[in-house]
Design a protein around this motif. Sequence first.
Motif, mmCIF file in Angstrom:
data_model
loop_
_atom_site.group_PDB
_atom_site.id
_atom_site.type_symbol
_atom_site.label_atom_id
_atom_site.label_comp_id
_atom_site.label_asym_id
_atom_site.label_seq_id
_atom_site.Cartn_x
_atom_site.Cartn_y
_atom_site.Cartn_z
ATOM 1 N N ARG B 246 -26.407 0.422 1.233
ATOM 2 C CA ARG B 246 -27.849 0.279 1.034
ATOM 3 C C ARG B 246 -28.252 0.831 -0.326
ATOM 4 N NH1 ARG B 246 -27.346 5.135 3.570
ATOM 5 N NH2 ARG B 246 -28.363 6.817 2.429
ATOM 6 N N LYS B 247 -27.482 1.838 -0.785
ATOM 7 C CA LYS B 247 -27.852 2.532 -2.012
ATOM 8 C C LYS B 247 -27.718 1.656 -3.247
ATOM 9 C CE LYS B 247 -27.141 7.288 -0.751
ATOM 10 N NZ LYS B 247 -26.590 8.555 -1.181
ATOM 11 N N TRP B 248 -26.735 0.807 -3.243
ATOM 12 C CA TRP B 248 -26.510 0.045 -4.481
ATOM 13 C C TRP B 248 -26.715 -1.448 -4.318
ATOM 14 C CZ3 TRP B 248 -22.747 -3.204 -3.030
ATOM 15 C CH2 TRP B 248 -21.799 -2.748 -2.116
ATOM 16 N N ALA B 250 -28.213 -5.076 -3.947
ATOM 17 C CA ALA B 250 -29.428 -5.657 -4.508
ATOM 18 C C ALA B 250 -30.316 -6.177 -3.400
ATOM 19 C CB ALA B 250 -29.092 -6.795 -5.443
#
Lengths: 315, 250
Positions: B246-248, B250
């Motif tokens: 989820r952090k990276w 898009a």
Amino acid sequence: MISVAHLTKRYGRFAAVDDVSFEVERGEVVGFLGPNGAGKTTTMRILSGYLSATAGEVKVAGYDVLTQSLEVRRRIGYLPESVPLYPEMRVDEYLRFRARIKQLPSRRLRSMLGEVKERCGLQQMGREVIGHLSRGYRQRVGLADVLVHDPELLILDEPTLGLDPNQNRQIRELIKQLASRHTILLCTHILPEAELTCKRLLIINKGHIVASDTPENLKSTLGGGNRIRIEVKGPLDEVRKAMTVLPHVHRADLCEDGSWIHGLIETAREVDLRPNIFELIVRRGWVLRDLSLENRSLEDVYIGLTQAPIAREGD
Amino acid sequence: MRVFLTLMRREWMSFFLSPVAYVIFVLFLVLMGLSFSMLISLLAEGSQSGSVMRQLLGESLFFWLAMLMAIPTITMRQFAEEKHNGTIESLMTAPLTDLQVVLAKFCGGLGFFAVLWLPTMAYAILLAQVSPAGAPLDYTSMISSYIGILLIGAFYLSVGLLASSLTRNQAVAAVITFVVLCSLFFWGFVPYYARGASWQEIGRYTSSVVHMMEFSRGVLDTRPVVFYISGTAWFLFITTKVLESRKWRA
């Protein structure tokens, strides 16, 4: 408390946040404003460690959000926009759960729970199932959750969204009380609210910070010229001509409504033309009903900064 | 550790706070009850083939039906619901590691799965009560059966957890899990039908059907034990990575 340097977050090719830098000092209450999609929520999610940045350095209380995420998260109380809660749990049960996972020591649990419930007006609601609560109470449960581990920094994403005016005021009062103990980053669309609660405003648009100052300074430096409202009785063409030729007048919008002429006259900021206008009207023998200086609102500043080209009312 | 236990307890309790749990319970017990009543009628006819446990679990289609139905319904909500309600955001901004969250969800699910099986122990007690002396009940095979169920259950639950972490829609998570588990189940018949010796060999190592048969006979082979534990660990690891993405993403 917060130090953001050259923060960039890209979703594919689209840069939601583009080279943003700002600082928030300990104890400050900062309003974070911007249109939908300007990058507010993304910035807040990065600050709270939910997302990671594409580039740039973000520090909260001296800890890096990327490498020391747990330390940062221990010191933050983050209320997401939608106020997500577990609807099947009871208020007490939920707050106790949240306090435990945020590592509040057991010996402080009971007193802290009582304290945040009192501050958020939830004393009577402990046994209620969250799913049955009204929007206003859910919002309070969300705030109580944010406060329950006594964080140094509160990040609140639209905490008054969808509340009625009474609830709105209560939440605003609560935030004001919190300001004495916590650093607050308050994200909102409601400009009067920001003006009332925040000492400083950060305005973000299209991923860039476009302004950062106190509401007063923003209004005086970015608010444009003065605006004078008049209501006068006389021949429209003559009045219009007389107003336009006055020195320092940028433009005059006049229209006839029955026998009265309503007008808005924009002038340079440094001068107050009201005495001149009054004299002029008296000299011409017209009748004056209203002559007042309009305060430039924060809204004008906001719209000027976040919307181009500027579309004004009455055009 | 205290944090982990709190998380796990909430996960476990949340099953009992939702109506889904009780639906699973009823369907599950109906299926297992059918399986049991078939066993009784077989025993009444004087059938001597294999152990009781084997007929109750290993060779029973009802057992597999119950597993294939219960697992997706247990795991479907675990991440998908949090994503749908947005609670994933408040959960992941609490000072918790991704692994802690995944493990707590997994253990909570496994705990509920274990509770699901508890009432079936009554069958064994019931049998022991009504059987004449020299009852056909064999405690070793009972214990190894339940260990086998937990191992296979853990593996299947980890598959379901991964599916749930991939979507915000519970139905989608359930369908993905169901399809994958059905494929695994039918793959379990490969050793019976495959022609080549190597296929049969691979099949025997990976067939849950064969493994369950062995477990219910009282054979606790280390090969399936290692297979299920490592498989579970692998799926949980992937789930953690998906959660992290989820952090990276898009």
